[in-house]
Motif scaffolding. Structure first.
Motif, short mmCIF file in Angstrom:
data_model
loop_
_atom_site.label_atom_id
_atom_site.label_comp_id
_atom_site.label_asym_id
_atom_site.label_seq_id
_atom_site.Cartn_x
_atom_site.Cartn_y
_atom_site.Cartn_z
N LEU A 77 -24.84 -5.84 11.03
CA LEU A 77 -24.74 -5.29 9.68
C LEU A 77 -26.03 -5.54 8.91
O LEU A 77 -26.63 -6.61 9.05
CB LEU A 77 -23.56 -5.93 8.93
CG LEU A 77 -22.19 -5.91 9.60
CD1 LEU A 77 -21.18 -6.67 8.75
CD2 LEU A 77 -21.72 -4.49 9.84
N HIS A 78 -26.45 -4.56 8.10
CA HIS A 78 -27.62 -4.69 7.22
C HIS A 78 -27.17 -4.52 5.77
O HIS A 78 -26.37 -3.63 5.47
CB HIS A 78 -28.66 -3.60 7.52
CG HIS A 78 -29.38 -3.79 8.81
ND1 HIS A 78 -30.50 -3.06 9.14
CD2 HIS A 78 -29.16 -4.62 9.85
CE1 HIS A 78 -30.93 -3.43 10.33
NE2 HIS A 78 -30.13 -4.36 10.79
N ARG A 79 -27.71 -5.38 4.86
CA ARG A 79 -27.46 -5.20 3.43
C ARG A 79 -28.77 -5.46 2.67
O ARG A 79 -29.35 -6.54 2.79
CB ARG A 79 -26.39 -6.17 2.93
CG ARG A 79 -25.94 -5.85 1.49
CD ARG A 79 -25.00 -6.90 0.95
NE ARG A 79 -25.70 -8.14 0.63
CZ ARG A 79 -25.09 -9.26 0.25
NH1 ARG A 79 -23.77 -9.31 0.21
NH2 ARG A 79 -25.79 -10.33 -0.06
N ARG A 80 -29.22 -4.45 1.93
CA ARG A 80 -30.46 -4.57 1.17
C ARG A 80 -30.27 -5.55 0.01
O ARG A 80 -29.29 -5.48 -0.73
CB ARG A 80 -30.89 -3.20 0.65
CG ARG A 80 -32.25 -3.16 -0.04
CD ARG A 80 -33.38 -3.36 0.96
NE ARG A 80 -34.68 -3.28 0.32
CZ ARG A 80 -35.52 -2.25 0.49
NH1 ARG A 80 -35.18 -1.24 1.28
NH2 ARG A 80 -36.68 -2.25 -0.11
N ASP A 81 -31.21 -6.49 -0.12
CA ASP A 81 -31.18 -7.48 -1.20
C ASP A 81 -32.59 -7.56 -1.78
O ASP A 81 -33.41 -8.38 -1.38
CB ASP A 81 -30.73 -8.83 -0.64
CG ASP A 81 -30.53 -9.88 -1.73
OD1 ASP A 81 -30.68 -9.53 -2.92
OD2 ASP A 81 -30.24 -11.05 -1.37
N ARG A 99 -30.47 -8.53 4.39
CA ARG A 99 -29.63 -9.56 5.01
C ARG A 99 -29.02 -8.98 6.29
O ARG A 99 -28.37 -7.93 6.26
CB ARG A 99 -28.52 -10.01 4.06
CG ARG A 99 -27.55 -11.02 4.69
CD ARG A 99 -26.53 -11.50 3.69
NE ARG A 99 -27.16 -12.30 2.67
CZ ARG A 99 -27.41 -13.61 2.79
NH1 ARG A 99 -27.08 -14.24 3.91
NH2 ARG A 99 -27.98 -14.27 1.82
#
Length: 242
Positions: free
Chosen positions: A48-52, A57
């Motif tokens: 999983l990718h999450r832009r921060d 992340r």
């Protein structure tokens, strides 16, 4: 000995610069996941990718058959994250620890209604099974023939078909649970009965309904001369799609 331990989900996090997210993703698949795929008991992986802000992340979720499978990959300290040569080339800030969860339930969008019971025109409507079951899902589970065994592999309830049937379907439920499957995800069962006669059906169906409830997988019932060892009267195997 039969194990009823649930599959284990292992979760790891790390942060990388946004422009390194995709290169690190490929590095992760080629190294960590590549190693995992060769380990007995590894089931699947999700990244999983999450832009921060200017970073991404990364979350890696891996599923394992049991805790022993996790140890084959992670070693004795299963709470510690693994690192790989080249990790630092991507500006990785890794979480040094991982979190483990028991896999209690899995439901995917493609198999929320993944078992379709079909009643063909021109065929009778059975009370306890289905002529046709159509299934969609991401994983197939094949359960070997379950017999009237206790956890040590000893025959229980010799000579009592009703009690053996209850034990067999209970063991089948345990086997499904160990693979992360539910009874209502079973598509087909095969029932083997020593010296089968029609009057045996009610006690077999009673035990079957205790496991499956209203769910009616397709089935084959075979009368046989004998099973693997003397004293066993019934055996049931299964296929599930999860």
């Amino acid at each position: 000995m039969t194990s009823t331990q649930r599959p284990v989900v292992r979760m790891w996090h790390g942060l990388v610069p946004a422009d390194q997210a995709e290169p690190f993703h490929q590095h992760l698949l080629g190294n960590a996941v590549g190693e995992m795929r060769g380990i007995d008991g590894f089931l699947d992986a999700t990244v999983l990718h999450r832009r921060d802000g200017d970073r991404v992340r990364i979350t890696l979720l891996t599923t394992w058959a049991d805790e022993e499978a996790v140890r084959r990959y992670a070693g004795d300290d299963t709470a510690a994250a693994r690192d790989y040569p080249g990790d630092d080339q991507f500006g990785l800030e890794p979480d040094p620890h991982v979190t483990h969860f028991d896999l209690a339930y899995r439901l995917g969008a493609d198999n929320a209604m993944g078992i379709e019971i079909i009643q063909p025109d021109g065929l009778d409507t059975p009370e306890t099974y289905s002529h046709v079951v159509a299934a969609s899902g991401s994983r197939m589970v094949f359960v070997a023939g379950q017999m009237s065994d206790d956890p040590d592999g000893n025959l229980v309830h010799p000579g009592d078909l009703a009690a053996q049937a209850e034990q067999v379907f209970a063991n089948l439920g345990r086997a499904l649970s160990a693979a992360g499957a539910r009874p209502d995800q079973v598509t087909k069962i095969t029932i083997y009965v020593v010296g089968h006669r029609r009057e045996y059906l009610p006690v077999i169906e009673q035990a079957r309904v205790r496991l499956f409830g209203d769910h009616k997988p397709a089935d084959v019932l075979l009368g046989v001369e004998t099973l693997a060892a003397p004293g066993y009267l019934i055996e049931v195997d299964a296929i599930a799609v999860v």
